[in-house]
Design a protein around this motif. Structure first.
Motif, PDB file in Angstrom:
ATOM      1  N   UNK A 175       0.842  -1.183   0.000  1.00 39.41           N
ATOM      2  CA  UNK A 175       0.000   0.000   0.000  1.00 39.41           C
ATOM      3  C   UNK A 175       0.880   1.236   0.000  1.00 39.41           C
ATOM      4  N   UNK A 176       0.524   2.216  -0.818  1.00 38.64           N
ATOM      5  CA  UNK A 176       1.266   3.460  -0.885  1.00 38.64           C
ATOM      6  C   UNK A 176       0.775   4.378   0.234  1.00 38.64           C
ATOM      7  N   UNK A 177       1.655   4.662   1.206  1.00 41.65           N
ATOM      8  CA  UNK A 177       1.319   5.579   2.286  1.00 41.65           C
ATOM      9  C   UNK A 177       1.605   7.022   1.884  1.00 41.65           C
ATOM     10  N   UNK A 178       2.766   7.232   1.276  1.00 40.44           N
ATOM     11  CA  UNK A 178       3.140   8.535   0.740  1.00 40.44           C
ATOM     12  C   UNK A 178       3.746   8.308  -0.638  1.00 40.44           C
ATOM     13  N   UNK A 179       3.313   9.060  -1.654  1.00 39.72           N
ATOM     14  CA  UNK A 179       3.762   8.774  -3.023  1.00 39.72           C
ATOM     15  C   UNK A 179       5.132   9.327  -3.367  1.00 39.72           C
ATOM     16  N   UNK A 180       5.668  10.251  -2.541  1.00 38.87           N
ATOM     17  CA  UNK A 180       6.967  10.823  -2.870  1.00 38.87           C
ATOM     18  C   UNK A 180       6.893  11.814  -4.017  1.00 38.87           C
ATOM     19  N   UNK A 181       8.070  12.233  -4.477  1.00 43.28           N
ATOM     20  CA  UNK A 181       8.142  13.242  -5.541  1.00 43.28           C
ATOM     21  C   UNK A 181       7.622  12.705  -6.863  1.00 43.28           C
ATOM     22  N   UNK A 182       8.065  11.514  -7.242  1.00 39.64           N
ATOM     23  CA  UNK A 182       7.606  10.892  -8.488  1.00 39.64           C
ATOM     24  C   UNK A 182       7.996   9.422  -8.460  1.00 39.64           C
ATOM     25  N   UNK A 201       5.885   2.909   1.790  1.00 33.78           N
ATOM     26  CA  UNK A 201       5.045   1.769   1.445  1.00 33.78           C
ATOM     27  C   UNK A 201       4.803   0.902   2.680  1.00 33.78           C
ATOM     28  N   UNK A 202       3.657   0.231   2.703  1.00 31.84           N
ATOM     29  CA  UNK A 202       3.341  -0.744   3.740  1.00 31.84           C
ATOM     30  C   UNK A 202       3.207  -2.106   3.085  1.00 31.84           C
ATOM     31  N   UNK A 203       4.031  -3.065   3.529  1.00 27.64           N
ATOM     32  CA  UNK A 203       4.003  -4.405   2.942  1.00 27.64           C
ATOM     33  C   UNK A 203       2.780  -5.170   3.420  1.00 27.64           C
ATOM     34  N   UNK A 204       2.152  -5.889   2.500  1.00 29.02           N
ATOM     35  CA  UNK A 204       0.993  -6.701   2.830  1.00 29.02           C
ATOM     36  C   UNK A 204       1.253  -8.180   2.723  1.00 29.02           C
ATOM     37  N   UNK A 205       2.522  -8.575   2.517  1.00 28.39           N
ATOM     38  CA  UNK A 205       2.866  -9.982   2.389  1.00 28.39           C
ATOM     39  C   UNK A 205       4.343 -10.170   2.715  1.00 28.39           C
ATOM     40  N   UNK A 233       1.472   8.513 -12.134  1.00 29.28           N
ATOM     41  CA  UNK A 233       2.346   8.465 -10.964  1.00 29.28           C
ATOM     42  C   UNK A 233       1.587   7.889  -9.768  1.00 29.28           C
ATOM     43  N   UNK A 234       2.292   7.250  -8.857  1.00 31.17           N
ATOM     44  CA  UNK A 234       1.651   6.703  -7.666  1.00 31.17           C
ATOM     45  C   UNK A 234       1.033   7.811  -6.825  1.00 31.17           C
ATOM     46  N   UNK A 235      -0.073   7.477  -6.163  1.00 33.77           N
ATOM     47  CA  UNK A 235      -0.757   8.393  -5.257  1.00 33.77           C
ATOM     48  C   UNK A 235      -1.014   7.674  -3.940  1.00 33.77           C
ATOM     49  N   UNK A 247      -2.863   4.055  -3.163  1.00 35.91           N
ATOM     50  CA  UNK A 247      -2.729   3.053  -4.227  1.00 35.91           C
ATOM     51  C   UNK A 247      -2.236   1.733  -3.660  1.00 35.91           C
ATOM     52  N   UNK A 248      -2.584   0.659  -4.349  1.00 35.30           N
ATOM     53  CA  UNK A 248      -2.080  -0.667  -3.999  1.00 35.30           C
ATOM     54  C   UNK A 248      -1.245  -1.203  -5.161  1.00 35.30           C
ATOM     55  N   UNK A 249      -0.086  -1.702  -4.817  1.00 36.27           N
ATOM     56  CA  UNK A 249       0.815  -2.300  -5.795  1.00 36.27           C
ATOM     57  C   UNK A 249       0.768  -3.813  -5.605  1.00 36.27           C
ATOM     58  N   UNK A 250       0.125  -4.471  -6.544  1.00 37.99           N
ATOM     59  CA  UNK A 250      -0.058  -5.912  -6.417  1.00 37.99           C
ATOM     60  C   UNK A 250       1.182  -6.666  -6.900  1.00 37.99           C
ATOM     61  N   UNK A 251       1.436  -7.799  -6.265  1.00 38.74           N
ATOM     62  CA  UNK A 251       2.519  -8.691  -6.692  1.00 38.74           C
ATOM     63  C   UNK A 251       2.176 -10.107  -6.277  1.00 38.74           C
TER      64      UNK A 251
END
Length: 302
Positions: free
Chosen positions: A5-12, A64-68, A141-143, A146-150
């Motif tokens: 999970x995106x906690x803070x998206x950063x600059x880019x 980011x927060x890891x979910x796995x 860009x990430x916001x 957002x969730x980044x699946x893997x």
């Protein structure tokens, strides 16, 4: 959650792979990781496919927060990476547990780092690639939120790895950037060609993923207009103000300004890590030598 999970998206921060190939005739540029060398190393550390999707993190400030439970690898710029507050160096792989907090600070050296995950991220594939090109509507860009699946890590017991020290560089400084003399090179005057190679330029702050703008000696062009032509990665384009632009992955597919040559891709990867204000110099390289260098690079990564 099966990813991050995106906690803070950063600059880019952008999802990238090695780019979208074979669609420039449709007006779609390649996109892809600007520092391909670092991106390939990040995936190599995890035994991923070399084209596996990963994150390109510019300047830092991503959280980011890891979910796995999985493994991640980082290569490229030093962005002050931490896992649960513990400093982690780039050019290494790390174990991550569900609930871990991944944080990137400000860039300490270089500009861009590449975060790979075991198996790669599974973002939407468009025209054969997951590369993000914002201006073409190919992703964004990430916001925050957002969730980044893997996928689950298929080798959870794999040894963690580190890139040999001699390869660990963000490419900020070093030798002159090498240019292949092509396109309209012979149509520039001898004085203009000599000025380009003999005098230095500085990287302008007005640069982005489309191109690196240079500030320095203006190059004249007296041949009038030219027909639009296909634009190669690394093309050194000379607009009417005479200040060269080195075109990058998100460049336009065609252009009507004269081109002095193209940058050797290995040096283009270095240029992508250089900060605004950095002074750069150029030297010529023959096609045979350039081909041998690139063949060695791609043979190494298989």
């Amino acid at each position: 959650m099966s990813g991050f999970q995106v906690l803070k998206p950063g600059a880019l921060a952008l999802l990238q792979d090695l780019g979208r190939r074979g669609y420039q005739h449709l007006g779609l540029t390649t996109g892809g990781a600007l520092d391909e060398r670092a991106a390939r190393w990040a995936n190599r550390l995890l035994d991923n496919d070399q084209n596996a999707a990963l994150l390109e993190i510019s300047l830092g400030r991503l959280e980011l927060l890891a979910g796995l439970d999985t493994r991640v690898a980082l290569a490229g710029a030093d962005l002050g990476f931490e896992i649960n507050g513990k400093p982690c160096q780039p050019w290494q792989s790390y174990s991550v547990r569900a609930g871990d907090h991944l944080r990137f600070g400000y860039a300490r050296s270089g500009l861009r780092a590449y975060l790979a995950v075991a198996g790669g991220f599974t973002g939407r594939c468009r025209f054969g690639s997951r590369a993000t090109v914002v201006r073409e509507g190919m992703g964004r860009a990430l916001a925050a939120g957002d969730r980044l699946e893997c996928l689950p890590d298929q080798s959870p017991g794999a040894l963690l790895r580190r890139v040999p020290p001699r390869y660990c560089t963000s490419g900020e400084s070093g030798d002159a950037l090498r240019v292949l003399r092509c396109y309209q090179y012979q149509e520039f005057g001898e004085a203009e060609r000599r000025r380009f190679f003999d005098e230095g330029y500085r990287i302008s702050s007005d640069s982005d993923r489309m191109g690196i703008r240079l500030a320095g000696p203006a190059l004249g062009w007296s041949q009038g207009g030219i027909l639009s032509q296909g634009i190669a990665l690394g093309a050194v384009q000379v607009p009417p103000d005479g200040q060269p632009i080195v075109l990058l992955n998100d460049r336009q597919t065609i252009g009507g300004y004269p081109v002095l040559g193209t940058l050797l891709p290995l040096d283009l990867f270095r240029l992508a890590q250089m900060r605004p204000g950095t002074e750069v110099h150029f030297e010529a390289i023959d096609v045979e030598e350039a081909s041998a260098l690139m063949r060695t690079f791609y043979d190494f990564f298989g």
